[in-house]
Design an enzyme around this catalytic site. Sequence first.
Site, short mmCIF file in Angstrom:
data_model
loop_
_atom_site.label_atom_id
_atom_site.label_comp_id
_atom_site.label_asym_id
_atom_site.label_seq_id
_atom_site.Cartn_x
_atom_site.Cartn_y
_atom_site.Cartn_z
CE LYS A 36 -6.72 8.51 -3.04
NZ LYS A 36 -8.12 8.96 -3.07
CG MET A 57 -8.39 7.38 7.77
SD MET A 57 -9.19 5.85 7.28
CE MET A 57 -9.37 5.02 8.84
CG ASP A 59 -2.05 -0.98 1.09
OD1 ASP A 59 -2.33 -1.42 -0.04
OD2 ASP A 59 -2.67 -1.32 2.12
#
Length: 246
Positions: A56, A169, A35
């Site tokens: 990402k 987050m 990741d």
Amino acid sequence: MTKKLILVGAGPGDPDLISLKGIKALQQANVVMYDALVSEELLQYAPNAIPIFCGKRAGAHYMKQDEINSCIVENIKKHGTVVRLKGGDPFVFGRGQEEAEFVASHGFVTEVIPGISSATALATVQNIPLTKRGITESIWVTTGTTSCGELSADIELAAQSTATVVILMGIGKLAEIIQLFTKYKTENYPIAIIQNGTLANEKVVCGQLSNIYQKVQEQNITAPAIIILGKVVDCAQIYACKINKI
Ligand SMILES: C[S@@+](CC[C@H](N)C(=O)[O-])C[C@H]1O[C@@H](n2cnc3c(N)ncnc32)[C@H](O)[C@@H]1O
């Protein structure tokens, strides 16, 4: 040929924070799927494995969870042992369990190797004790953003407790989080925000409910970041010179 998935927690960022067991898993990997929050330096421990980036970066294309699941199974069938290298701990907001379930539904086993989670490690690295006798009796780790993109309802519950609250987050929802805590805590309630913890580009900002938003704007703090709220944040300032380094 052994055909299995090994979910490995890579730790919060600094490649030295992976476990020895995690390194041994990398050494036997035929494929490593990693990741964005994982240091690419760790790939050196799997020189013969096929590396597949699943994260990402800078808005570029990334693999959705369904694609990752299918890719794991395809690679187990084709190559044998797949190591899924995930940031922090694979079972702390890591979707590791979903991957293990998908793999099981295709008849393969999963081994899980825990990792050092950002939820606890980043505070420790900054000399913030998440618990301290006489100050706090519990830690509440929550996500700031639910799977629907909303602020987690747990945050308002956490704000009413005496727990040290760690929010992952949540940086994009900082204004809402401050507003909620202000309902239950005083303006000078301590808060720390850590971006890219344990990495060379780490940023740490400490303050209070009343001034943290402005500090975050001034220092351009963005994801990935964690928010720590609680009286223990002040404990670090007593003896640490590292904190408030910005
Ligand atoms: C999808 S969660 C994965 C958490 C991971 N499984 C763990 O145990 O640390 C990603 C979030 O973790 C937090 N995070 C992970 N690594 C971080 C780091 N090095 N610095 C700051 N926040 C981090 C951020 O809130 C980020 O948005």
